[in-house]
Write a protein that holds these residues in place. Structure first.
Motif, PDB file in Angstrom:
ATOM      1  N   GLU A 290       0.610  -1.316   0.338  1.00 19.82           N
ATOM      2  CA  GLU A 290       0.486  -0.497   0.238  1.00 19.82           C
ATOM      3  C   GLU A 290       0.744   1.782   0.076  1.00 19.82           C
ATOM      4  N   ASP A 291       1.776   0.912   0.349  1.00 20.65           N
ATOM      5  CA  ASP A 291       3.238   2.377   0.359  1.00 20.65           C
ATOM      6  C   ASP A 291       3.151   2.653  -0.304  1.00 20.65           C
ATOM      7  N   LEU A 292       3.061   1.803  -1.798  1.00 19.21           N
ATOM      8  CA  LEU A 292       4.001   2.114  -2.731  1.00 19.21           C
ATOM      9  C   LEU A 292       2.787   2.747  -3.805  1.00 19.21           C
ATOM     10  N   GLY A 293       1.100   2.841  -3.436  1.00 13.71           N
ATOM     11  CA  GLY A 293       0.451   3.893  -4.352  1.00 13.71           C
ATOM     12  C   GLY A 293      -0.189   2.758  -4.941  1.00 13.71           C
ATOM     13  N   VAL A 294      -1.750   3.144  -5.262  1.00 14.73           N
ATOM     14  CA  VAL A 294      -2.994   3.079  -5.320  1.00 14.73           C
ATOM     15  C   VAL A 294      -2.728   1.840  -6.882  1.00 14.73           C
ATOM     16  N   ASP A 295      -2.033   2.233  -7.818  1.00 16.34           N
ATOM     17  CA  ASP A 295      -1.636   2.003  -9.172  1.00 16.34           C
ATOM     18  C   ASP A 295      -0.733   0.418  -8.826  1.00 16.34           C
ATOM     19  N   ALA A 296       0.158   0.801  -8.282  1.00 16.06           N
ATOM     20  CA  ALA A 296       0.923  -0.630  -7.850  1.00 16.06           C
ATOM     21  C   ALA A 296       0.145  -1.508  -7.067  1.00 16.06           C
ATOM     22  N   THR A 297      -0.820  -1.093  -6.232  1.00  9.74           N
ATOM     23  CA  THR A 297      -1.581  -1.951  -5.460  1.00  9.74           C
ATOM     24  C   THR A 297      -3.088  -3.065  -6.315  1.00  9.74           C
ATOM     25  N   ARG A 298      -3.314  -2.033  -7.386  1.00  6.85           N
ATOM     26  CA  ARG A 298      -4.135  -2.569  -8.509  1.00  6.85           C
ATOM     27  C   ARG A 298      -3.516  -3.525  -9.046  1.00  6.85           C
ATOM     28  N   PHE A 299      -2.196  -2.861  -9.782  1.00  5.39           N
ATOM     29  CA  PHE A 299      -1.857  -4.199 -10.391  1.00  5.39           C
ATOM     30  C   PHE A 299      -1.206  -5.225  -9.936  1.00  5.39           C
ATOM     31  N   ALA A 300      -0.654  -5.416  -8.701  1.00  2.92           N
ATOM     32  CA  ALA A 300      -0.368  -6.313  -8.203  1.00  2.92           C
ATOM     33  C   ALA A 300      -1.501  -7.223  -7.507  1.00  2.92           C
ATOM     34  N   TRP A 301      -2.514  -6.716  -8.013  1.00  4.35           N
ATOM     35  CA  TRP A 301      -3.819  -7.713  -7.649  1.00  4.35           C
ATOM     36  C   TRP A 301      -4.592  -8.584  -8.610  1.00  4.35           C
ATOM     37  N   ALA A 302      -3.984  -7.365  -9.615  1.00  3.62           N
ATOM     38  CA  ALA A 302      -4.566  -7.876 -11.824  1.00  3.62           C
ATOM     39  C   ALA A 302      -4.154  -9.496 -11.352  1.00  3.62           C
ATOM     40  N   VAL A 303      -2.051  -9.693 -10.976  1.00  3.82           N
ATOM     41  CA  VAL A 303      -1.082 -10.329 -11.387  1.00  3.82           C
ATOM     42  C   VAL A 303      -1.773 -11.536  -9.898  1.00  3.82           C
ATOM     43  N   ALA A 304      -2.195 -11.322  -9.080  1.00  3.63           N
ATOM     44  CA  ALA A 304      -2.621 -12.273  -8.006  1.00  3.63           C
ATOM     45  C   ALA A 304      -3.689 -13.076  -8.516  1.00  3.63           C
ATOM     46  N   VAL A 305      -4.672 -12.520  -9.304  1.00  3.85           N
ATOM     47  CA  VAL A 305      -5.893 -12.527  -9.875  1.00  3.85           C
ATOM     48  C   VAL A 305      -5.955 -14.055 -10.984  1.00  3.85           C
ATOM     49  N   LEU A 306      -4.705 -12.805 -11.635  1.00  2.82           N
ATOM     50  CA  LEU A 306      -4.128 -14.037 -13.443  1.00  2.82           C
ATOM     51  C   LEU A 306      -3.724 -14.787 -12.724  1.00  2.82           C
ATOM     52  N   GLY A 307      -2.460 -15.328 -11.932  1.00  7.27           N
ATOM     53  CA  GLY A 307      -1.789 -16.269 -12.180  1.00  7.27           C
ATOM     54  C   GLY A 307      -0.798 -15.610 -12.971  1.00  7.27           C
ATOM     55  N   PRO A 308       0.480 -17.205 -12.390  1.00 10.34           N
ATOM     56  CA  PRO A 308       1.649 -16.723 -14.017  1.00 10.34           C
ATOM     57  C   PRO A 308       1.496 -17.367 -14.625  1.00 10.34           C
ATOM     58  N   GLY A 309       2.311 -15.997 -15.894  1.00 10.73           N
ATOM     59  CA  GLY A 309       2.130 -16.893 -17.173  1.00 10.73           C
ATOM     60  C   GLY A 309       0.991 -16.136 -18.447  1.00 10.73           C
ATOM     61  N   MET A 310       0.003 -15.349 -17.707  1.00 14.52           N
ATOM     62  CA  MET A 310      -0.176 -14.555 -18.185  1.00 14.52           C
ATOM     63  C   MET A 310      -0.293 -13.503 -19.123  1.00 14.52           C
ATOM     64  N   GLY A 311       0.925 -13.068 -18.534  1.00 16.63           N
ATOM     65  CA  GLY A 311       1.754 -10.674 -19.161  1.00 16.63           C
ATOM     66  C   GLY A 311       1.210  -9.746 -18.888  1.00 16.63           C
ATOM     67  N   VAL A 312       2.263  -9.076 -18.937  1.00 15.79           N
ATOM     68  CA  VAL A 312       1.980  -7.736 -19.174  1.00 15.79           C
ATOM     69  C   VAL A 312       0.664  -7.471 -19.346  1.00 15.79           C
ATOM     70  N   ASP A 313       0.487  -7.466 -20.572  1.00 15.39           N
ATOM     71  CA  ASP A 313      -0.969  -6.562 -21.600  1.00 15.39           C
ATOM     72  C   ASP A 313      -2.516  -6.805 -20.642  1.00 15.39           C
ATOM     73  N   LEU A 314      -1.952  -8.435 -20.190  1.00 11.64           N
ATOM     74  CA  LEU A 314      -3.062  -9.041 -19.893  1.00 11.64           C
ATOM     75  C   LEU A 314      -4.078  -8.675 -18.596  1.00 11.64           C
ATOM     76  N   ALA A 315      -2.596  -8.639 -17.702  1.00 11.30           N
ATOM     77  CA  ALA A 315      -2.737  -7.768 -16.516  1.00 11.30           C
ATOM     78  C   ALA A 315      -3.060  -6.353 -16.425  1.00 11.30           C
ATOM     79  N   ALA A 316      -2.379  -5.715 -17.341  1.00  6.36           N
ATOM     80  CA  ALA A 316      -2.899  -3.939 -17.567  1.00  6.36           C
ATOM     81  C   ALA A 316      -3.812  -4.080 -17.650  1.00  6.36           C
ATOM     82  N   ARG A 317      -4.710  -4.748 -18.720  1.00  2.00           N
ATOM     83  CA  ARG A 317      -6.271  -4.411 -19.042  1.00  2.00           C
ATOM     84  C   ARG A 317      -6.926  -5.141 -17.381  1.00  2.00           C
ATOM     85  N   LEU A 318      -6.611  -6.430 -17.215  1.00  2.00           N
ATOM     86  CA  LEU A 318      -7.535  -6.366 -15.800  1.00  2.00           C
ATOM     87  C   LEU A 318      -7.952  -5.044 -14.631  1.00  2.00           C
ATOM     88  N   ALA A 319      -5.866  -4.457 -14.910  1.00  2.00           N
ATOM     89  CA  ALA A 319      -6.206  -3.566 -13.932  1.00  2.00           C
ATOM     90  C   ALA A 319      -6.839  -1.913 -14.498  1.00  2.00           C
TER      91      ALA A 319
END
Length: 889
Positions: A290-319
């Motif tokens: 949370e100290d990193l800010g809203v964007d970093a938190t939201r992106f980390a959430w997207a990575v956690a939901v998608l799981g490994p192997g889905m790539g930056v673009d898909l995580a960015a769209r989810l975030a």
């Protein structure tokens, strides 16, 4: 001894791991000795943070320094529902680098079976056998191991592997020694559940587990001084150990926080360590995020939901952020030790997203508010689908979405279930369809979903199948063909669930709904098939008469009529009716001497039972050429289709039965042992297991190996109670024969009498199929000659009615055994002459030896001895040798 490293903090998890690293070194050295070296299996177990992943990284470095090919994969806590996820990680990268024709060459016949599971081939229209897929994956490693030698396979976090991968891993663990491949596996204790836990324990039993311990206070002190400087005092170092419990991951994270906060490593500041220690896990990680800010938190959430192997673009769209903002967030998360730095060796274009440690992934995922996390899974499912990754890939997200009576979601889950079935993952299909029912489906498709769920669980959970198919049949929405198929599957599930009477009743009620015609005829055939497999009294009255009347009107113009002809032929064979007429019935069920389209071994409409009835009828009617052709066709069909479970086990068992009837005893034993090896994987107690065991015991007795037969019976639970379905040869008769051969005469007589009573209840009077009376007559000859004579007369009467050379010859052998003098010799001579024209060479050999013993003829003994030797009947050979010594002496 503590290992000293140039970058001690980075390699903290390797401190005090000398024994484990030495084990890896020895295993790699052994593998690399030469191409014929045996492979091996190592498993390291430990709680989270004890350094399992670091140990695998060290294993990679060791193996690569020795020139090994190294493939790796890891389980994921939220990916356990994705079938073949881990095995795909492991094998797919190596395969996709090959030319398509190279892949086909290396996988050979397994390409169409294992290829879809690995995601490198399109599935066929026919659903593969899950056991066949597992065997195909084992074969894939076997063939690639020769190409890539020396090959090292690394699997991290196996406790989170999908069940399909664990099934493959359990199968592979018993084959590694012959594959010249080394596998190193890690797991957390107590994390796997259900079937997965059982499978992983099987791997552990094959490996021998090495448990990782926490760091000692001394090692923690050394690590602290390596990270913070030699001036770190002893009380401070002891407090580091007390706070972290010697957990390497927690220790490294704590020391990093000490550096970041400029905390001096002295006793006066040791009290501050506990507050800093809370940032390594759980809430501390989230606070750091949370100290990193809203964007970093939201992106980390997207990575956690998608799981490994889905790539930056898909995580960015989810975030819901531009790629540039996503890349900035990734850098922040890496600097904060939340996301792992990209590995230039394994990354694909720098697009890999992975948390530094599974503990962090779990903490981030759990920190997402429940409602938001559910919504993100729904969006992720759509993004995965839009990306063209398929319904199956999206299904793990759909399973997390709250039920809202969404018809489109139901259709997505049904498509995912079909995709899972197409690659041999019925359990994954079941999960999708069960979730579709929770939605719930629209009324017009509800019954169809229940039907599909029943089909998916038929082989794995008969009781559950019964529940789903009954519900489907109670609702509108199934067309006529689907409804009839549902009834057939329901009756099959009831049969497997030991509910034969209800199975028959279910088919009868459905038949009554239809006018006379093909559908009704098909249902009658299913009813008589289940009744024909029942080892007890007939379920319905006048069954034989009604079946005979139905078959009499059949010309074999469609598969329902052909099925009725086969069923009538089988019933007539078991009853000992005229064999020529029986064979004529069966021949009418063929088309130009071959199985009709739709009645093949891998066709599912009628199943294997009907074809085994057909081939079994030919077997006991002395038409072994036709039976053998059918059995071999079945084996080849199952091997081509990759059906390496119960179907293949039964096919090999009946090939063994044909060899036994032919008198090829060594070949029979080989086929039956192969069948039992497969049957062991499917499960004990099933009819197929009884079939293989019973035939093997009978074959060993024919070979004269009584002790081996007894040991086999003990090892494979060949004891009452007997199965409720018919087994060929008859288990009561074979057990009675075994008891007599073992000298347990009283028990043997009782068993044969029980066999006779059971046969009488069922109306089975074929003396070759159920030879209880002939064996009992011999056993009673010295103690109750009158009863023995009556039994022999009964055997002869039924044999004459049946009319085959084997039946009549065996009846004459029985009669000869009860006589003495010239009459015995004449009967024995007639038996030998009749059996000479039988395809059953062992029985002919036995008749010749018996004739030689009764007549004292060296010529007959020599002839019988040579026949017995060609059959592999060592007991008969020894018997002839003893008599020859007496005659010649």
């Amino acid at each position: 001894m503590t290992r000293e490293r140039p970058d001690a903090a980075a390699s903290a998890s390797l401190w005090e791991r000398d024994e484990e690293i030495t084990a890896v070194l020895h295993a790699v050295d052994s593998l690399c000795a030469d191409r014929s070296s045996s492979g091996g299996l190592l498993m390291f177990e430990g709680e989270a943070g004890l350094g399992k992943t670091a140990l695998l990284a060290e294993a990679r470095r060791i193996a690569e320094r020795r020139g090994c090919t190294v493939w790796s994969a890891r389980g994921g806590e939220f990916l356990r529902s994705v079938p073949f996820h881990v095995v795909r990680q492991l094998l797919q990268p190596a395969l996709v680098r090959l030319h398509p024709e190279e892949i086909r060459d290396y996988l050979g016949d397994w390409y169409g079976i294992a290829g879809p599971a690995l995601g490198i081939a399109e599935p066929s229209a026919r659903h593969p056998d899950p056991q066949g897929v597992c065997d195909g994956l084992v074969a894939a490693v076997s063939r690639l191991a020769g190409r890539e030698w020396p090959l090292v396979l690394l699997i991290d976090d196996a406790h989170w592997a999908d069940e399909e991968t664990l099934r493959w891993l359990a199968a592979l663990s018993g084959r590694l020694a012959e594959l010249s491949a080394l596998m190193v596996v890690t797991r957390r204790p107590g994390e796997a559940e259900g079937t997965g836990a059982v499978l992983l324990d099987r791997v552990a039993a094959a490996a021998g587990v090495r448990t990782l311990a926490a760091l000692s206070p001394e090692a923690t002190a050394g690590l602290t001084r390596a990270a913070l400087g030699a001036h770190a005092d002893a009380p401070f170092c002891r407090e580091v150990w007390a706070v972290t419990g010697g957990n390497p991951y927690d220790t490294v994270e704590l020391l990093a926080k000490v550096r970041d906060s400029d905390l001096q490593p002295v006793e006066a500041r040791a009290g501050d360590l506990r507050a800093l220690g809370g940032s390594a896990r759980g809430g501390g990680v989230i606070a750091r995020l949370e100290d990193l800010g809203v964007d970093a938190t939201r992106f980390a959430w997207a990575v956690a939901v998608l799981g490994p192997g889905m790539g930056v673009d898909l995580a960015a769209r989810l975030a819901t952020m531009p790629r540039e903002d996503a890349l900035r967030s990734i850098q922040q998360l890496r600097e904060a030790r939340i996301l792992r730095e990209t590995d230039p060796v394994t990354a694909c274009g720098g697009d890999e997203l992975e948390f530094v440690h599974p503990l962090i992934a779990t903490a981030v995922y759990d920190s997402i508010p429940d409602a938001l996390r559910t919504a993100m899974h729904g969006i992720a499912a759509q993004l995965v689908t839009d990306a063209g990754l398929g319904a199956a890939a999206a299904s793990r997200h759909l399973l997390k979405v709250h039920p809202e009576a969404d018809g489109e979601l139901v259709e997505q889950l049904r498509r995912a279930a079909r995709e899972h079935l197409a690659v041999g993952a019925p359990d994954a299909a079941r999960r999708c369809l069960e979730r579709a029912l929770e939605e719930p489906p629209p009324p017009e498709v509800h019954a169809q979903v229940l039907y599909e769920l029943g089909c998916a669980t038929l082989l794995t959970a008969p009781a559950t199948t019964v529940e789903h198919l009954k519900a489907a049949l109670s609702m509108p929405g199934l067309d006529d063909d689907t409804r009839v198929d549902a009834v057939r599957r329901l009756s099959q599930a009831l049969l497997h669930n030991n509910q034969l009477r209800e199975a028959v009743r279910t088919v009868q009620l459905e038949a009554a709904r239809h006018e006379p015609g093909p559908t009704r005829l098909r249902l009658h055939a299913v009813q008589y098939m289940w009744e024909g497999l029942h080892a007890g009294e007939a379920v319905t009255r006048d069954r034989r008469e009604r079946l005979a009347a139905l078959a009499a009107a059949c010309t074999g113009r469609d598969n329902s009529e052909r099925a009725l002809l086969i069923l009538r032929g089988f019933d007539a064979m078991t009853r000992g009716e005229n064999a020529e007429e029986v064979v004529e019935l069966c021949d009418r069920a063929l088309v130009d001497g071959r199985l009709a389209p739709g009645l093949g071994w891998t066709d599912t409409e009628w199943g294997i039972e009907l074809l085994l009835m057909l081939a079994g009828t030919y077997t006991y009617c002395d038409r072994l050429d036709r039976a053998e052709a059918l059995y071999q066709e079945g084996v080849h069909a199952y091997e081509r289709a990759g059906w390496s479970g119960g179907h293949l086990a039964l096919a090999h068992a009946y090939v063994g039965l044909a060899h036994r009837r032919r008198g090829r005893l060594a070949q029979a034993e080989e086929s039956l042992r192969r069948s039992l090896r497969i049957a062991e994987r499917v499960g004990r107690g099933l009819p197929l297991y009884w079939t293989a065991t019973c035939s093997l015991v009978d074959t060993l007795l024919a070979r004269g190996q009584v002790d081996e037969a007894w040991e086999t019976a003990e090892r494979h639970d060949f004891v009452p109670p007997y199965p409720s379905t018919i087994v060929m040869p008859d288990p009561r008769c074979i057990r009675g024969r075994l008891l007599l051969a073992a000298g347990r005469t009283e028990e043997g007589v009782a068993e044969l009498e029980a066999a006779g009573q059971a046969a009488a209840v069922r109306g089975h009077h074929n003396p070759v199929l159920v030879p209880w009376a002939a064996d009992l007559a011999r056993a009673l000859a010295g103690v109750d000659p009158d009863r023995a004579a009556a039994l022999a007369a009964r055997v002869r009467r039924h044999a004459e009615r049946f009319g085959t050379d084997t039946a009549v010859g065996e009846a004459l052998r029985c009669a000869a055994a009860l006589e003495t003098g010239e009459r015995a010799v004449r009967l024995a001579a007639r038996a030998a002459a009749r059996l000479e024209t039988s395809p059953c060479r062992y029985e002919h050999a036995a008749a010749r030896v018996e004739l030689g013993i009764l007549s004292g003829s060296v010529e007959e003994l020599d002839r019988g001895r040579e026949l017995a030797r060609s059959c592999g009947a060592d007991g008969l050979v020894a018997q002839a040798d003893r008599m020859l010594q007496t005659v010649r002496g």
